[in-house]
Structures are given as structure tokens and as C-alpha cells.
Design an enzyme around this catalytic site. Structure first.
Site, PDB file in Angstrom:
ATOM      1  N   ARG A   1     -52.312 -23.740  16.761  1.00 49.34           N
ATOM      2  CA  ARG A   1     -53.177 -24.691  16.059  1.00 49.34           C
ATOM      3  C   ARG A   1     -53.612 -25.832  16.972  1.00 49.34           C
ATOM      4  O   ARG A   1     -54.643 -26.458  16.743  1.00 49.34           O
ATOM      5  CB  ARG A   1     -52.462 -25.205  14.815  1.00 49.34           C
ATOM      6  CG  ARG A   1     -51.242 -26.059  15.068  1.00 49.34           C
ATOM      7  CD  ARG A   1     -50.332 -26.123  13.858  1.00 49.34           C
ATOM      8  NE  ARG A   1     -49.689 -24.839  13.616  1.00 49.34           N
ATOM      9  CZ  ARG A   1     -48.884 -24.600  12.580  1.00 49.34           C
ATOM     10  NH1 ARG A   1     -48.661 -25.551  11.687  1.00 49.34           N
ATOM     11  NH2 ARG A   1     -48.331 -23.413  12.428  1.00 49.34           N
TER      12      ARG A   1
ATOM     13  N   ASP B   1     -43.463 -24.151  19.317  1.00 54.53           N
ATOM     14  CA  ASP B   1     -43.870 -22.796  18.954  1.00 54.53           C
ATOM     15  C   ASP B   1     -45.020 -22.803  17.948  1.00 54.53           C
ATOM     16  O   ASP B   1     -45.497 -21.748  17.554  1.00 54.53           O
ATOM     17  CB  ASP B   1     -42.677 -22.024  18.385  1.00 54.53           C
ATOM     18  CG  ASP B   1     -42.911 -20.529  18.341  1.00 54.53           C
ATOM     19  OD1 ASP B   1     -43.797 -20.049  19.079  1.00 54.53           O
ATOM     20  OD2 ASP B   1     -42.212 -19.834  17.575  1.00 54.53           O
TER      21      ASP B   1
ATOM     22  N   GLU C   1     -48.045 -23.791  18.635  1.00 58.20           N
ATOM     23  CA  GLU C   1     -49.007 -24.191  19.667  1.00 58.20           C
ATOM     24  C   GLU C   1     -50.418 -23.685  19.392  1.00 58.20           C
ATOM     25  O   GLU C   1     -51.396 -24.262  19.867  1.00 58.20           O
ATOM     26  CB  GLU C   1     -48.552 -23.678  21.035  1.00 58.20           C
ATOM     27  CG  GLU C   1     -48.919 -22.244  21.390  1.00 58.20           C
ATOM     28  CD  GLU C   1     -48.348 -21.190  20.441  1.00 58.20           C
ATOM     29  OE1 GLU C   1     -48.988 -20.142  20.272  1.00 58.20           O
ATOM     30  OE2 GLU C   1     -47.255 -21.403  19.878  1.00 58.20           O
TER      31      GLU C   1
ATOM     32  N   LYS D   1     -38.495 -18.816  21.440  1.00 54.59           N
ATOM     33  CA  LYS D   1     -38.317 -17.771  20.442  1.00 54.59           C
ATOM     34  C   LYS D   1     -37.103 -16.909  20.793  1.00 54.59           C
ATOM     35  O   LYS D   1     -36.822 -16.675  21.974  1.00 54.59           O
ATOM     36  CB  LYS D   1     -39.540 -16.843  20.413  1.00 54.59           C
ATOM     37  CG  LYS D   1     -40.828 -17.439  19.893  1.00 54.59           C
ATOM     38  CD  LYS D   1     -41.936 -16.393  19.972  1.00 54.59           C
ATOM     39  CE  LYS D   1     -43.267 -16.938  19.504  1.00 54.59           C
ATOM     40  NZ  LYS D   1     -43.309 -17.091  18.043  1.00 54.59           N
TER      41      LYS D   1
ATOM     42  N   ASP E   1     -46.719 -15.912  24.135  1.00 55.66           N
ATOM     43  CA  ASP E   1     -46.101 -17.089  23.529  1.00 55.66           C
ATOM     44  C   ASP E   1     -44.590 -16.967  23.581  1.00 55.66           C
ATOM     45  O   ASP E   1     -43.986 -16.214  22.817  1.00 55.66           O
ATOM     46  CB  ASP E   1     -46.572 -17.237  22.075  1.00 55.66           C
ATOM     47  CG  ASP E   1     -45.962 -18.445  21.396  1.00 55.66           C
ATOM     48  OD1 ASP E   1     -45.496 -19.356  22.113  1.00 55.66           O
ATOM     49  OD2 ASP E   1     -45.965 -18.487  20.158  1.00 55.66           O
TER      50      ASP E   1
END
Length: 460
Positions: free
Chosen positions: A314, A310, A312, A240, A233
Site C-alpha cells: 500500500r 510487511d 509495504e 515473514k 516480499d
């Protein structure tokens, strides 16, 4: 190979596990050469102490392991493992000092001392082998150790070698071992089969998004496990910072956890119908990445405004949960490394879970401590539903403000679980500080408590 018990051996060294409060009394009742040797080496029964005592010929006669006090044990897991890691090479047989209930969990911890992640570097082997004590189910303990080892291996493997392709192969290997069926819906087929949010999250990566669907068992209650398989991620266009990206190889920890749990269930041949759904993606940055402000339409038909790419996990879980609910399982469980808010709330050691079902909550709480798998219930606080309703769409994937982040994420997922009996785990999947039987790195959380609770929850 996962660690296993040693074969029975007449030359095994008897091991006495000594509580610190009763250690002195026990030593007073022993022959002088034993009590004097223990005193000379400062053995008091403190947590983690280990001592090998020779006979008059200089050969091992017996071993002692410190078990501390009740108050000290309450602050630790796998107390015997701390001593086992200090014992010299050999085979040991527990001779005294542990109750039947303690034997099971301490043997589990002892075997876990033998876990090594050695894919990239040779690791020194664990030297103290243990013979299964009488009265414990050795095969069941070994099965749980193998399940935990699988979860740890998957999380510890970096994204360069554990992308969606490799995660799929790991699931296929597990399916083959237990004669389960497995199918995969990949890339544009996700759109054709109405899994649009899985596609949207993963479409920016060269490693194509997919949904892995494994099924096992022909009769009994239906159990469906959904695991977040975000293999790396970046945060997407809401990129991030580097420090936050450093551990994102573990963002598929939910998938690793449900595969470990599935392995334990199948190995135990539980009389149920098991389904495992894993949306496997990489959240990357490219010209095709989904954007802040986009509105996605989910499998369930609910629209979702993207206020942070970010958030993502869910999104991919939502489509998988909607698919799972269509089959009306008797119990639906999702596991995900979902929110930093959960870590702020309970730290890395506790696995928070959400459920509206009191039987589920009670069963998990009851089975967590005997499984050495601590969990903690957080609320599906319905008044917070308004926080995930942006107005322009049905749902907001990242409500502003930052408060109750784990709860609002869980409420988001609950919208897609439908009428199914549902429990969601927001796990960390990582042990940041090495401890006995728990090296720094990937860790299963919530799975043993769930496994122990399943017979009650599904009337098995």
C-alpha cells in the site's frame, strides 16, 4: 507463443457438445454405430467426458464432449476445456451444442488449455487444436488469451528472473510492440521527483526501486492502471515465516495483471489514452531497510506511521496513485496482491474490488459472468477510517486488531486516489488447485471483467 486457433481444415473432426439431460435423446437419433459406440464407452454427456467415434473404416468420424447439467456447469469454469484436455491429437470443429454466448467463453477456455509455462522445463504440448467457430471474433479471443498468457508468465517466473529490472524490461517489450512511450524513475531520482515511499520500501535491496510509467494513445478518455510490482516480499524487518514467503514471487501479480490488461486494450486499439504506472521494488532486509515505528512522508504530503514493514504494498501504491490523480484520469484502477484478509473473505477464486461509483460496480458485476472472471464488491466502509488514523501521523499502514484488513487497506489507498473515479482490486493472482484451462500457478483476475466493462465506463 500464446495459443491460437487452428487454420480451417477439411479434415477437422466435427465435435458435438452434449448436455447431459439431452444426451440420450441425441444419441437415439444417430446411426446405430454411433449410439452403440457411445453407450459401449459409457458416454452420458457428463461434464468433462470426451469420446472420439470412428467411422466404418476406423478413421475419426466425429467427437463428443460432455457438457453436464446446468447445475454442474454453475460450479465450474471452462466446461468444454475439461473435455478438450481428454481428446486425442487432432483438429476439431464445433458442430453443435453451444449458444453464441457460450461459444465465446468456451473457445477462450479451450485455447487456454494450450498455455504452458515451459521456461525451465519442457512441457508436453496440448494436442487438441480448435478451429474458430463461425460467428465468434477469433482475433479478439486470441488477444485475450495472449493477455492472460503474459500475466501468467510474469507471475510464474521466480524472483531470481523477475526482479525490478526484468519487470521493467517486460513493460518495455510491451511498449515497443504497441508503439507506446515508457519512462522509468529509479533509485535516488525517486526522492528528487517526490516518490519517497517507493524509495523507502525498495532501498534495502540491491535491486534498485523504480517507477515504470507507460503511455499509449493520443485522444479519448484517460484510463490509468496502477499495478503493485513488489517482485519479492520478505516482509522486511517484520520478516515473514518461511511458509508465508514461499509464494512471494507472485507479489507483483498486480503489475502482471495491469500489463496483461494493457496488452488487451492496445491490441483492441480502444480509443482512449492509457497510462500504466508500476512501482517496482523488492522488499528486502538490510541496514538501510525501513523500520517499524518510522514515519514516512508520502508524495501527497500525508505522513504514514509504519507499524508493520510487511504492509509495504500500500505504501508503493500510494505514491503511484497520488501521481496518477494529478493527471485527473477519467478512470483510475489499482490492482494488487495486497491482503491475506481478502483471501479469508472470498477465497482465491474471487477478485474483490472496491469502488464508490455505482456505475463501475454495476458494469463489473454485469460483465464478470460472461467473461468467466468472477468478481465481488467489498465496501469502502467509511466508519473504519478511524482505524487507519494512528494519531502520531496522518495514517497507519497496518492497523492493530486484524479486523477488516482488506477494507482498511483499501481505505488507505483511497486517501491517495484523490477525486479520481477510482476502483481498487485486491487480487490473489494465483490458482492453487489445477483445473481445466487453469493450471496451478499465476492467474489473471478481474482483468477480463474490466476489459469488457470499459466501453460502458468510458463511453467508447
Amino acid at each position: 507463443m500464446p495459443p491460437v486457433f487452428a487454420l480451417p481444415n477439411d479434415a477437422a473432426v466435427p465435435l458435438h457438445v452434449l448436455d447431459q439431460d439431452s444426451c440420450a435423446d441425441w444419441l437415439e437419433q444417430q446411426p446405430q454405430h454411433i449410439s452403440h459406440w457411445a453407450q459401449a464407452n459409457g458416454f452420458t454427456g457428463a461434464c468433462g467426458q470426451a469420446l472420439l467415434i470412428p467411422n466404418t473404416d476406423g478413421k475419426p468420424a466425429l467427437a463428443l464432449a460432455g457438457y453436464g447439467t446446468g447445475a454442474q456447469r454453475a460450479r465450474r469454469r471452462y466446461v468444454l476445456a475439461a473435455a478438450a484436455e481428454k481428446l486425442p491429437q487432432g483438429t476439431y470443429a464445433i458442430a453443435s451444442g453451444l449458444s453464441h454466448d457460450a461459444l465465446n467463453i468456451e473457445c477462450f477456455g479451450w485455447l487456454l488449455c494450450g498455455y504452458r509455462f515451459d521456461r525451465y522445463r519442457e512441457q508436453s504440448a496440448f494436442k487438441a487444436n480448435l478451429i474458430a467457430p463461425a460467428g465468434v471474433d477469433a482475433a479478439a479471443i486470441e488477444s485475450l488469451v495472449a493477455a492472460e498468457s503474459l500475466t501468467r508468465d510474469l507471475i510464474n517466473t521466480p524472483a531470481s528472473d523477475m526482479g525490478p529490472d526484468e519487470l521493467q524490461r517486460a513493460a518495455e517489450t510491451l511498449a515497443e510492440a504497441f508503439d507506446a512511450s515508457i519512462t522509468t524513475i529509479q533509485d535516488d531520482a525517486l526522492l528528487a521527483q517526490n516518490l519517497p515511499m517507493i524509495h523507502a520500501v525498495g532501498r534495502a535491496s540491491d535491486l534498485r526501486p523504480r517507477l515504470i510509467d507507460m503511455n499509449w494513445g493520443a485522444s479519448g478518455p484517460k484510463l490509468t492502471l496502477v499495478g503493485k510490482g513488489v517482485c519479492f516480499d520478505t516482509g522486511g524487518l517484520n520478516l515473514k515465516p518461511g511458509a508465508s514467503m514461499g509464494l512471494m514471487k507472485k507479489d507483483m501479480g498486480g503489475a502482471a495483471a495491469v500489463l496483461g490488461l494493457a496488452k488487451a486494450i492496445m491490441a483492441a486499439n480502444l480509443p482512449l489514452q492509457l497510462r500504466v504506472l508500476i512501482p517496482a521494488v523488492e522488499n528486502s532486509v538490510s541496514g538501510s531497510a525501513f523500520r517499524p515505528g518510522d514515519i514516512l512522508t508520502s508524495r501527497k504530503g500525508l505522513t504514514v506511521e509504519i507499524n508493520n514493514t510487511d504492509a509495504e504494498g500500500r505504501l508503493v501504491l500510494a505514491d503511484a496513485l497520488a501521481l496518477a490523480d494529478e493527471d485527473k484520469p477519467d478512470l483510475l484502477i489499482s490492482m494488487a496482491t495486497l491482503t491475506g484478509a481478502a483471501r479469508v473473505a472470498v477465497g482465491p477464486d474471487l477478485a474483490p474490488f472496491f469502488t464508490d461509483d455505482e456505475q463501475v460496480a454495476t458494469a463489473l458485476a454485469t460483465n464478470a459472468e460472461p467473461s468467466a472472471d468472477p468478481v465481488w464488491r467489498l465496501p469502502f466502509h467509511t466508519p473504519y477510517e478511524t482505524k487507519i488514523e494512528p494519531g502520531i501521523a496522518d495514517l497507519d499502514n497496518a492497523p492493530a486488531g486484524g479486523f477488516a484488513g482488506s477494507i482498511t487497506a483499501a481505505l488507505f489507498l483511497r486517501r491517495f486516489a484523490g477525486d479520481s473515479r477510482y476502483v481498487h482490486f485486491d487480487i490473489y493472482g494465483w490458482n492453487p488447485t489445477p483445473a481445466a484451462a487453469r493450471p496451478k500457478g499465476g492467474a489473471g483476475q478481474g482483468t477480463r471483467a474490466l476489459f469488457a466493462a470499459l466501453p460502458e465506463l468510458l463511453n467508447l
